[in-house]
Design an enzyme around this catalytic site. Structure first.
Site, short mmCIF file in Angstrom:
data_model
loop_
_atom_site.label_atom_id
_atom_site.label_comp_id
_atom_site.label_asym_id
_atom_site.label_seq_id
_atom_site.Cartn_x
_atom_site.Cartn_y
_atom_site.Cartn_z
N SER A 146 0.83 -1.19 0.00
CA SER A 146 0.00 0.00 0.00
C SER A 146 0.88 1.26 0.00
O SER A 146 1.77 1.40 -0.84
CB SER A 146 -0.97 -0.05 1.19
OG SER A 146 -1.98 0.92 1.08
N ASP A 207 -7.94 -5.18 -6.53
CA ASP A 207 -7.49 -4.21 -5.55
C ASP A 207 -7.58 -2.81 -6.16
O ASP A 207 -6.98 -2.52 -7.20
CB ASP A 207 -6.04 -4.53 -5.15
CG ASP A 207 -5.50 -3.59 -4.07
OD1 ASP A 207 -6.19 -2.62 -3.71
OD2 ASP A 207 -4.38 -3.85 -3.60
N HIS A 263 -7.39 -5.68 -1.25
CA HIS A 263 -6.21 -4.93 -0.81
C HIS A 263 -5.62 -5.52 0.47
O HIS A 263 -4.43 -5.32 0.75
CB HIS A 263 -6.60 -3.46 -0.56
CG HIS A 263 -5.43 -2.57 -0.27
ND1 HIS A 263 -4.41 -2.36 -1.17
CD2 HIS A 263 -5.12 -1.83 0.84
CE1 HIS A 263 -3.53 -1.53 -0.65
NE2 HIS A 263 -3.93 -1.19 0.57
#
Length: 277
Positions: A146, A207, A263
């Site tokens: 991320s 994602d 995610h």
């Protein structure tokens, strides 16, 4: 190590990866997932060199040393606080201003990501300078999930210039998982030119974070994307995409849904599973 067999202009279909590459991507994700742990005494079973952090930006992570692979691994944590969210939202593109680093004049990066990297860069480079003296044959690796993945890219670009590669050392590598776009096309092209097949950008199915910052704002992904397009994760369900970074056959083909369940899991591992023993 797999070689890139497609270019940004190939226009062909992405190709499945080898079992060795799949194992490699999984291995480095364990560091990225462990970066969420407040304390990680044995990152991925290896030596902890430094647990770093910034109270201002709330960025944290660690440096680990793997003497078997002869690596120094910098792992950066993804978003986990209000401060991180504010950094994520600072989407203005700015010049890459970091001591000791010079990029092409028109290269621009995400202002918030750059501020986050700069807040921990001195801690990291100071520790790495000492470790490189003690372990001159160890290559540098940056990893993150991320926000941490975007920072891993900025870190790799910085470290590649700050620490020249010795004749006995492999060049710096970078692995990102679920990372948003970090800069403009000039920056992406610079990363592609400097790293090539040594940059691994992994995306899990739909994602939405990798595409949450749109190209309409001037952003562009670097390559090489490895897209796990189907579950469960395996070499046959993970493909290597075109080297340019914005392959229309890969994750860029799916409109961003923002932060979603995809995610939170990569390569069958749920974030933030720690691998610290």
């Amino acid at each position: 190590m797999d070689q890139i067999i497609m270019s940004a202009n190939d226009g062909g279909a992405p190709t499945p990866i080898s079992p060795d590459t799949f194992e490699e991507l999984t291995h480095y994700f364990k560091y990225a997932s462990s970066a969420y742990s407040p304390v990680c005494l044995r990152p991925n079973g290896n030596t902890l060199v430094l647990q770093f952090g910034s109270q201002v930006t709330d960025i944290q992570g660690f440096i680990a040393r793997d003497d078997h692979r002869r690596e120094l691994i910098v792992a950066l944590r993804g978003s986990a606080s209000v401060a991180d969210a504010l950094l994520d939202a600072s989407v203005i593109l700015v010049p890459f201003l970091t001591p000791g680093v010079k990029l092409p004049p028109k290269a621009r990066v995400h202002a918030g990501f750059l501020a986050a990297w700069d807040s921990v860069a001195v801690q990291i480079t100071t520790a790495l300078a000492t470790q490189r003296q003690l372990h001159p044959g160890h290559r540098l690796v940056t990893v993150g999930h991320s926000l941490g993945g975007a920072l891993a890219t900025l870190a790799a670009v910085s470290l590649l210039q700050i620490f020249p590669v010795s004749p006995v050392m492999d060049q710096t590598r970078t692995y990102s998982y679920g990372a948003p776009r970090a800069g403009n096309q000039v920056f992406a092209e610079y990363v592609n030119a400097e790293f090539g097949a040594r940059a691994f950008r992994v995306v899990h199915t739909n994602d939405g974070v990798p595409t949450i910052i749109p190209t309409s704002l001037g952003y562009h992904h670097h390559g090489v994307e490895y897209w796990q397009h189907l579950d469960p994760p395996s070499p046959s369900t993970t493909v290597r995409c075109a080297a340019g970074g914005e392959d229309p056959f890969c994750s860029a083909s799916i409109p961003s849904g923002g932060v979603n369940p995809a995610h939170a899991t990569y390569l069958g591992i749920t974030v933030p599973t720690p691998f610290c023993l």
